[in-house]
Design an enzyme around this catalytic site. Structure first.
Site, mmCIF file in Angstrom:
data_model
loop_
_atom_site.group_PDB
_atom_site.id
_atom_site.type_symbol
_atom_site.label_atom_id
_atom_site.label_comp_id
_atom_site.label_asym_id
_atom_site.label_seq_id
_atom_site.Cartn_x
_atom_site.Cartn_y
_atom_site.Cartn_z
ATOM 1 N N HIS A 88 36.623 13.510 -9.231
ATOM 2 C CA HIS A 88 36.079 14.644 -9.916
ATOM 3 C C HIS A 88 37.005 15.524 -10.364
ATOM 4 O O HIS A 88 36.853 16.763 -11.139
ATOM 5 C CB HIS A 88 34.970 15.385 -9.149
ATOM 6 C CG HIS A 88 33.713 14.820 -9.123
ATOM 7 N ND1 HIS A 88 33.375 13.754 -8.366
ATOM 8 C CD2 HIS A 88 32.501 14.868 -9.941
ATOM 9 C CE1 HIS A 88 32.044 13.350 -8.604
ATOM 10 N NE2 HIS A 88 31.604 13.833 -9.608
ATOM 11 N N HIS B 120 32.786 7.215 -13.657
ATOM 12 C CA HIS B 120 32.037 6.698 -12.338
ATOM 13 C C HIS B 120 30.765 6.670 -12.456
ATOM 14 O O HIS B 120 30.082 7.404 -13.332
ATOM 15 C CB HIS B 120 32.501 7.458 -11.001
ATOM 16 C CG HIS B 120 32.065 8.768 -11.147
ATOM 17 N ND1 HIS B 120 33.071 9.867 -11.725
ATOM 18 C CD2 HIS B 120 30.895 9.641 -10.750
ATOM 19 C CE1 HIS B 120 32.342 10.978 -11.486
ATOM 20 N NE2 HIS B 120 31.361 10.870 -10.997
ATOM 21 N N CYS C 137 20.127 14.287 -8.158
ATOM 22 C CA CYS C 137 21.094 13.568 -8.850
ATOM 23 C C CYS C 137 22.256 13.038 -7.877
ATOM 24 O O CYS C 137 22.398 13.860 -6.745
ATOM 25 C CB CYS C 137 21.750 14.252 -9.998
ATOM 26 S SG CYS C 137 22.243 15.763 -9.660
ATOM 27 N N HIS D 69 25.397 9.917 -6.550
ATOM 28 C CA HIS D 69 26.141 8.676 -7.008
ATOM 29 C C HIS D 69 25.943 7.598 -5.963
ATOM 30 O O HIS D 69 25.644 7.736 -4.688
ATOM 31 C CB HIS D 69 27.516 8.977 -6.642
ATOM 32 C CG HIS D 69 28.193 10.340 -7.438
ATOM 33 N ND1 HIS D 69 28.069 11.542 -6.669
ATOM 34 C CD2 HIS D 69 28.562 10.390 -8.779
ATOM 35 C CE1 HIS D 69 28.614 12.335 -7.754
ATOM 36 N NE2 HIS D 69 28.976 11.767 -8.748
ATOM 37 N N GLU E 185 17.297 14.314 -0.036
ATOM 38 C CA GLU E 185 17.389 15.841 -0.270
ATOM 39 C C GLU E 185 15.989 16.671 -0.493
ATOM 40 O O GLU E 185 16.222 17.735 0.076
ATOM 41 C CB GLU E 185 18.061 15.949 -1.804
ATOM 42 C CG GLU E 185 19.344 15.582 -1.804
ATOM 43 C CD GLU E 185 19.775 15.715 -3.330
ATOM 44 O OE1 GLU E 185 19.205 16.175 -4.342
ATOM 45 O OE2 GLU E 185 21.231 15.337 -3.600
ATOM 46 N N TYR F 115 28.763 11.036 -20.298
ATOM 47 C CA TYR F 115 28.995 12.014 -20.666
ATOM 48 C C TYR F 115 30.517 12.498 -19.896
ATOM 49 O O TYR F 115 30.749 11.864 -19.067
ATOM 50 C CB TYR F 115 27.964 13.190 -20.443
ATOM 51 C CG TYR F 115 27.302 13.203 -19.224
ATOM 52 C CD1 TYR F 115 28.218 13.936 -18.067
ATOM 53 C CD2 TYR F 115 26.271 12.537 -18.737
ATOM 54 C CE1 TYR F 115 27.502 13.936 -16.721
ATOM 55 C CE2 TYR F 115 25.844 12.407 -17.486
ATOM 56 C CZ TYR F 115 26.318 13.378 -16.475
ATOM 57 O OH TYR F 115 25.776 13.141 -15.377
ATOM 58 N N GLU G 241 32.807 16.264 -14.626
ATOM 59 C CA GLU G 241 31.561 15.527 -14.587
ATOM 60 C C GLU G 241 31.903 14.090 -15.622
ATOM 61 O O GLU G 241 31.772 14.471 -16.813
ATOM 62 C CB GLU G 241 30.161 15.839 -14.652
ATOM 63 C CG GLU G 241 29.980 16.508 -13.602
ATOM 64 C CD GLU G 241 29.671 15.894 -12.241
ATOM 65 O OE1 GLU G 241 29.839 14.588 -12.245
ATOM 66 O OE2 GLU G 241 29.312 16.229 -11.099
ATOM 67 N N GLU H 115 30.607 10.674 -16.076
ATOM 68 C CA GLU H 115 29.898 9.716 -15.645
ATOM 69 C C GLU H 115 29.276 8.982 -16.390
ATOM 70 O O GLU H 115 28.921 9.218 -17.700
ATOM 71 C CB GLU H 115 28.848 10.688 -14.907
ATOM 72 C CG GLU H 115 29.490 11.471 -13.619
ATOM 73 C CD GLU H 115 28.225 12.386 -13.009
ATOM 74 O OE1 GLU H 115 28.530 12.448 -11.753
ATOM 75 O OE2 GLU H 115 27.270 12.603 -13.414
ATOM 76 N N TRP I 37 25.572 19.331 -16.685
ATOM 77 C CA TRP I 37 25.009 18.073 -17.190
ATOM 78 C C TRP I 37 23.438 18.060 -17.503
ATOM 79 O O TRP I 37 22.956 17.202 -17.996
ATOM 80 C CB TRP I 37 25.312 16.999 -16.374
ATOM 81 C CG TRP I 37 24.719 17.333 -14.923
ATOM 82 C CD1 TRP I 37 23.422 16.797 -14.433
ATOM 83 C CD2 TRP I 37 25.027 17.925 -13.743
ATOM 84 N NE1 TRP I 37 23.184 17.116 -13.397
ATOM 85 C CE2 TRP I 37 24.318 17.683 -12.718
ATOM 86 C CE3 TRP I 37 26.583 18.368 -13.458
ATOM 87 C CZ2 TRP I 37 24.411 18.095 -11.406
ATOM 88 C CZ3 TRP I 37 26.606 19.095 -12.377
ATOM 89 C CH2 TRP I 37 25.697 19.169 -11.229
#
Length: 197
Positions: free
Chosen positions: A41, A48, A83, A85, A103, A119, A130, A132, A175
């Site tokens: 990042h 990624h 959101c 990874h 979460e 994006y 970001e 991604e 995002w």
């Protein structure tokens, strides 16, 4: 946490936090390597794999999450339901279900793929980027939420009109609108025309 080959590899057995690795991908989403999460990042960012989840209640309201103030990236801002990874080698669908449970303390009663979006969004506050290739998922939530306070500051279910009002006055992740707009066709299919998405 459900144990899969990917999560077993990335679950610290000694209680120490291991470095979190992300999957680096090319413009077609093909894995080309890995990088440590924070390094990926740093400007200009390394492309990624990521995922974004949009969960709705029975009334067609979207579940928003306010990110906890202790998070190093985009703390305190509002964003989509979940959101994150995938671990290297972990399927995006499995990662989306896993992180939603970690979460928010709830498993989606329905979760479906909703395409991908690529994006590049710099975060002006943190200086992180970001970059991604994001896998989108839409679904339903029917169980009571049990948010992890280290991850989630607050939650809210909103209609499309309420989201428009909230987006005008609250701070959202850089995002958020990109992933929401990309997921809209699947959201409309899930919630029906009367929900207004």
């Amino acid at each position: 946490m459900p144990i899969t080959p990917a999560t077993a590899t990335h679950s610290p057995s000694n209680g120490a936090a291991d470095a979190i690795l992300l999957e680096l991908v090319d413009e077609n989403g093909v894995t080309i390597g890995t990088a440590e999460k924070l390094a990926a990042h740093q400007p200009p960012g390394q492309l990624h794999r990521a995922f974004s989840v949009f969960l709705f209640d029975a009334h067609g309201r979207l579940l928003l999450q306010q990110r906890a103030l202790g998070k190093y990236h985009s703390p305190g801002v509002w964003s989509n339901t979940c959101c994150g990874h995938p671990y290297p080698g972990e399927a995006p669908f499995a990662a989306a279900a896993r992180r939603t449970y970690e979460e928010l303390g709830v498993s989606p009663s329905l979760l479906a793929e909703a395409g991908t979006v690529r994006y590049n969004h710099p975060d002006p506050d943190s200086g992180l980027v970001e970059q991604e290739y994001n896998h989108l998922f839409v679904g339903m939530v029917q169980a009571p939420l049990r948010p992890d306070p280290e991850e989630v500051g607050s939650t809210a279910f909103v209609t499309s009109a309420e989201l428009t009002e909230r987006h005008a006055k609250d701070t959202f992740s850089s995002w958020f609108m990109t992933v929401l707009d990309a997921a809209r066709p699947a959201i409309r299919e899930l919630t029906g025309p009367s929900a207004g998405w």
